[in-house]
Structure formats: C-alpha cells, structure tokens
Scaffold this motif. Sequence first.
Motif, PDB file in Angstrom:
ATOM      1  N   LYS A   1       0.956   4.663   1.258  1.00 27.37           N
ATOM      2  CA  LYS A   1       0.224   5.341   2.318  1.00 27.37           C
ATOM      3  C   LYS A   1      -0.041   6.819   2.028  1.00 27.37           C
ATOM      4  O   LYS A   1      -0.836   7.458   2.708  1.00 27.37           O
ATOM      5  CB  LYS A   1       0.980   5.214   3.646  1.00 27.37           C
ATOM      6  CG  LYS A   1       1.101   3.777   4.149  1.00 27.37           C
ATOM      7  CD  LYS A   1      -0.246   3.135   4.370  1.00 27.37           C
ATOM      8  CE  LYS A   1      -0.965   3.717   5.581  1.00 27.37           C
ATOM      9  NZ  LYS A   1      -2.263   3.037   5.835  1.00 27.37           N
TER      10      LYS A   1
ATOM     11  N   ASN B   1      -3.167   5.811  -0.111  1.00 25.47           N
ATOM     12  CA  ASN B   1      -3.835   4.532   0.195  1.00 25.47           C
ATOM     13  C   ASN B   1      -4.130   3.684  -1.039  1.00 25.47           C
ATOM     14  O   ASN B   1      -5.074   2.886  -1.042  1.00 25.47           O
ATOM     15  CB  ASN B   1      -5.130   4.773   0.982  1.00 25.47           C
ATOM     16  CG  ASN B   1      -4.859   5.163   2.417  1.00 25.47           C
ATOM     17  OD1 ASN B   1      -3.901   4.692   3.026  1.00 25.47           O
ATOM     18  ND2 ASN B   1      -5.674   6.046   2.958  1.00 25.47           N
TER      19      ASN B   1
ATOM     20  N   ILE C   1       0.838  -1.195   0.000  1.00 23.62           N
ATOM     21  CA  ILE C   1       0.000   0.000   0.000  1.00 23.62           C
ATOM     22  C   ILE C   1       0.872   1.244   0.000  1.00 23.62           C
ATOM     23  O   ILE C   1       1.825   1.358   0.787  1.00 23.62           O
ATOM     24  CB  ILE C   1      -0.928   0.020   1.234  1.00 23.62           C
ATOM     25  CG1 ILE C   1      -1.798  -1.244   1.255  1.00 23.62           C
ATOM     26  CG2 ILE C   1      -1.805   1.265   1.244  1.00 23.62           C
ATOM     27  CD1 ILE C   1      -2.547  -1.460   2.549  1.00 23.62           C
TER      28      ILE C   1
END
Length: 293
Positions: free
Chosen positions: A178, A181, A176
């Motif tokens: 971040k 997302n 992922i």
Amino acid sequence: FPHNLPFFLSLFYLLVIALEEKNIVSKLGDNATLSCIYRGRELHLKNLRVYWQIADDQEECSVVHALISGQDNESEQCIHFKNRTRLFWDRLENGDFSLLLLNVSQSDKHKYKCVVLQKTEYTKVIHQAEVVLSLAASYSQPVLSGPVRNSDSTGEEVTFSCRSGNGYPEPNVYWINKTDNSHLQPSELQITPNNNGTYSVFSKLEIKATSDMQIECSIENKILQENLSVNYTQQKESHGSSTENHKNLEKKGQGAQAAGIVSIVILIGLLIVLACWMWKRRSPKLVSYTGDE
C-alpha cells in the motif's frame, strides 16, 4: 415480396430471439428465475406447449420442465429437476413463460432453452429464448496474519498469510504494497474445493520488513464483482487501540480503588470528630449535676 414483408420480418425477429442469450448469475442455494417472455397477441393455454430444456449438453435427459395444454407434464422431466421447477401461473396468459428453479446447485450450471409452440391449424414455434445460468458464492471476509510489529525487524524476512472460504468460482488473490500500490508475488497459493462445491483459499507472502510496511490481501470474485480486502496496518492499529483501551480501563480501576480508600478514611475521621464533639457536650452537664448534690 412486399406483400409477404410482414411474414419475413416476423420470421427474422424469431431467429434473432433464438440466437440471443440472456446471462444471469445466481448464488448457490438461492432460487433463480430463467426469463422467457413472448410479446405477441393474446394466448390460450390449451393451445400451447412450453418446453424448457438443457441446450448445452447432449445428455440422455434434457427436459427441465414441460407445459402441455395448460397442464404441467412431468413424464419426460429429468429426475434432477423433479419438484424444483415452477412456472408463474398468473403470468402465463400474458406471455410470461419464465421458469423458477429452486435451490440451485453446481449441476444446474447450463445454457437453458425455452421453446413455445402454438397449435391452431398446425403446430408452429412462436417464441424461443436462451438463458445462460452462472453460479457464484460470496467469499468470507479474509483473515490476515502477520508478524508482530517490531522496529528491530526492519530488513528481516517476514511472513504474512491470508485465508478465506466458502466462495465460488475460484478467486483471484492479490497482495498489494500500500505504500506504492505495487502488486507482490505470493510465495504460496492454495485453492481447495470443499464438499459443498465451494472453494477455500490460502495464500502466503514472504517479504523483507520495512519501517513503514503496509500490506493488503485482496480476494476477488469476478462473477459477483466482489472484492474483499484486509489491511495489515489497520489490524495492528486496531490491536494497539484495544491494548490502549485496556490500559485506560486499568488506570480507571486503580483510580476508583484509591478514591474508595480516601472516602473511607474521611468517613472514619468525621465519625471520630462527631464522637468527640458529643462527648465534650455531655461532659459539663455531668460535672454540674455532681456539684449540686
């Protein structure tokens, strides 16, 4: 028909119970309780037969545990279950025929059926239950390796790797970004079976570095509803803080060393001053004593 209504209702109830499936999850190596509870009238063990059997495989041996006339009967029990099954003797007369299965392993993953028969004038089935046993094992906390943070690497292709192990069943692995997302596609994913029936997982991610790069690796075990994550930014921050602590300790050590030297110099100075003062104090007395002679 109305006169026989209670009979048909009880028959319908038994059919529903027989079709119901209870699902339980046990961790590998743990003990599992397979539930089978009869909510009927008072029971006499000597009139009962209780059979636990494997219901999903057509194997030569399917008997998991048998209770006949109040006694365990091992004559037909599958060898795989020898010394690994227990009934709860203090609960039997209350209709609780649940089975304790010890030290569950991969080969215990089955659908199990409990059948309770009562013998009065004739033998009849008074209760049935089915239990599906699923197995699981928690994965270890994932370990994430990434490039050393360097502002000059922005735009260059960098590689991350993530590994975890000793889990079951096969996990889902997510990379992922971040910062937004979004999910990233790994360049490599290896799920390897271990000798004990668990799995180890290794995954690799190759992406172009950015100045605000924040990468997370997540290992999901759906059966246990566990999701273990590790974050690249947090790793580097914790590494940075440990380096900073090391520097602080170095500074404190140097400061303590300097303070020690200063203390020694001051002490020597005080000793010299004290010696001079004592010499001056004794010196006049010696002179006047010589004069009196």
